[in-house]
Design a protein around this motif. Structure first.
Motif, mmCIF file in Angstrom:
data_model
loop_
_atom_site.group_PDB
_atom_site.id
_atom_site.type_symbol
_atom_site.label_atom_id
_atom_site.label_comp_id
_atom_site.label_asym_id
_atom_site.label_seq_id
_atom_site.Cartn_x
_atom_site.Cartn_y
_atom_site.Cartn_z
ATOM 1 N N ALA A 39 0.809 -1.223 0.000
ATOM 2 C CA ALA A 39 0.000 0.000 0.000
ATOM 3 C C ALA A 39 0.842 1.273 0.000
ATOM 4 O O ALA A 39 0.526 2.240 0.675
ATOM 5 N N GLY A 40 1.935 1.260 -0.738
ATOM 6 C CA GLY A 40 2.754 2.457 -0.863
ATOM 7 C C GLY A 40 3.647 2.742 0.332
ATOM 8 O O GLY A 40 4.166 3.846 0.472
ATOM 9 N N GLY A 41 3.836 1.787 1.198
ATOM 10 C CA GLY A 41 4.688 1.976 2.371
ATOM 11 C C GLY A 41 5.308 0.654 2.791
ATOM 12 O O GLY A 41 5.298 -0.317 2.041
ATOM 13 N N TRP A 42 5.832 0.622 4.005
ATOM 14 C CA TRP A 42 6.480 -0.575 4.539
ATOM 15 C C TRP A 42 5.774 -1.008 5.813
ATOM 16 O O TRP A 42 5.387 -0.174 6.624
ATOM 17 N N GLN A 43 5.603 -2.324 5.973
ATOM 18 C CA GLN A 43 4.895 -2.853 7.132
ATOM 19 C C GLN A 43 5.624 -4.085 7.658
ATOM 20 O O GLN A 43 6.108 -4.911 6.895
ATOM 21 N N HIS A 44 5.654 -4.195 8.966
ATOM 22 C CA HIS A 44 6.238 -5.338 9.658
ATOM 23 C C HIS A 44 5.138 -6.392 9.749
ATOM 24 O O HIS A 44 4.092 -6.131 10.342
ATOM 25 N N ARG A 45 5.337 -7.562 9.183
ATOM 26 C CA ARG A 45 4.307 -8.605 9.164
ATOM 27 C C ARG A 45 4.900 -9.958 9.536
ATOM 28 O O ARG A 45 6.057 -10.244 9.270
ATOM 29 N N LEU A 112 -12.369 -1.499 2.653
ATOM 30 C CA LEU A 112 -11.773 -2.059 1.445
ATOM 31 C C LEU A 112 -12.063 -1.180 0.239
ATOM 32 O O LEU A 112 -11.309 -1.188 -0.733
ATOM 33 N N ILE A 113 -13.184 -0.436 0.293
ATOM 34 C CA ILE A 113 -13.531 0.495 -0.779
ATOM 35 C C ILE A 113 -13.924 1.835 -0.171
ATOM 36 O O ILE A 113 -14.242 1.923 1.017
ATOM 37 N N ALA A 114 -13.901 2.853 -1.024
ATOM 38 C CA ALA A 114 -14.314 4.195 -0.621
ATOM 39 C C ALA A 114 -15.003 4.846 -1.815
ATOM 40 O O ALA A 114 -14.958 4.328 -2.933
ATOM 41 N N SER A 115 -15.634 5.979 -1.566
ATOM 42 C CA SER A 115 -16.260 6.719 -2.654
ATOM 43 C C SER A 115 -15.185 7.317 -3.540
ATOM 44 O O SER A 115 -14.184 7.854 -3.062
ATOM 45 N N VAL A 129 -13.934 3.062 -5.428
ATOM 46 C CA VAL A 129 -12.527 2.730 -5.670
ATOM 47 C C VAL A 129 -12.021 1.929 -4.476
ATOM 48 O O VAL A 129 -12.602 1.960 -3.403
ATOM 49 N N THR A 130 -10.931 1.212 -4.686
ATOM 50 C CA THR A 130 -10.316 0.483 -3.579
ATOM 51 C C THR A 130 -9.487 1.448 -2.736
ATOM 52 O O THR A 130 -9.175 2.551 -3.158
ATOM 53 N N THR A 131 -9.127 1.009 -1.542
ATOM 54 C CA THR A 131 -8.408 1.852 -0.585
ATOM 55 C C THR A 131 -7.010 1.300 -0.321
ATOM 56 O O THR A 131 -6.669 0.195 -0.751
ATOM 57 N N LYS A 132 -6.238 2.047 0.444
ATOM 58 C CA LYS A 132 -4.924 1.546 0.873
ATOM 59 C C LYS A 132 -5.101 0.315 1.756
ATOM 60 O O LYS A 132 -4.269 -0.590 1.739
#
Length: 185
Positions: A39-45, A112-115, A129-132
């Motif tokens: 999603a355009g960033g970094w995440q610890h998973r 999961l979606i937004a306007s 549209v879908t979201t981050k």
């Protein structure tokens, strides 16, 4: 996910973010978690292979706290992801039946979606549209990482003609398998 801009503020603008990320990833080698780009960033998973063990250790069920999507919700979400921005009326034409506001509400509640922008159609209906959060939940950095629609058609997993004729349900099982396989890679 933490964006590059936030990381630059934390480590200093003069640092090479890519080198810092490479160092962190190297330090996590052999551990049950990793640093991933989503999603355009970094995440610890947590790594997928360790998920069941961690859930068992803490006495939680896999996926606890998250609601699994119904087949209808997954289909609508797939259409929004591939054809965004898209209106509820356009979604209804894909399925050959009305897509309920409640179904859209479930996807919105899960973020999961937004306007999206208003459609230029008469009445200017909302588009979706879908979201981050969608990208994050499905382990994608961008929408470009979705399985290629034409490749899915070539593999016989999807048919644009069936989709436009409202017969998307027959294609769903094959598409679901393709998305799961690509997500595991």
């Amino acid at each position: 996910p933490v964006s590059r801009e936030v990381l630059a503020r934390v480590v200093g603008r003069n640092c090479n973010i890519d080198l810092v990320i490479d160092d962190i990833r190297a330090g996590l080698a052999g551990r049950p978690y990793e640093l991933v780009s989503v999603a355009g960033g970094w995440q610890h998973r947590t790594k997928k292979v360790f998920g069941d063990v961690i859930h068992a250790a803490f006495g939680t069920a896999v996926g606890q706290g998250t609601k699994e999507l119904s087949q209808s919700e997954a289909l609508v979400l797939m259409c929004i992801a591939y054809f965004q921005p898209i209106t509820r009326g356009e979604l209804s034409s894909f399925f050959g039946k009305e897509v309920s506001r409640d179904l859209i509400g479930v996807l919105r509640a899960q973020e999961l979606i937004a306007s999206g922008p208003r459609s230029p159609q008469p009445g200017a209906p909302y588009s979706y549209v879908t979201t981050k959060n969608f990208l994050s939940q499905f382990g994608l950095d961008t929408l470009r990482q979705l399985p290629d629609f034409e490749a899915l058609e070539d593999a016989g997993l999807l048919s644009k003609e069936k989709l436009l004729a409202g017969d998307i349900m027959s294609d769903f099982a094959g598409l679901q398998e393709a998305v799961e396989v690509e997500a595991d890679e």
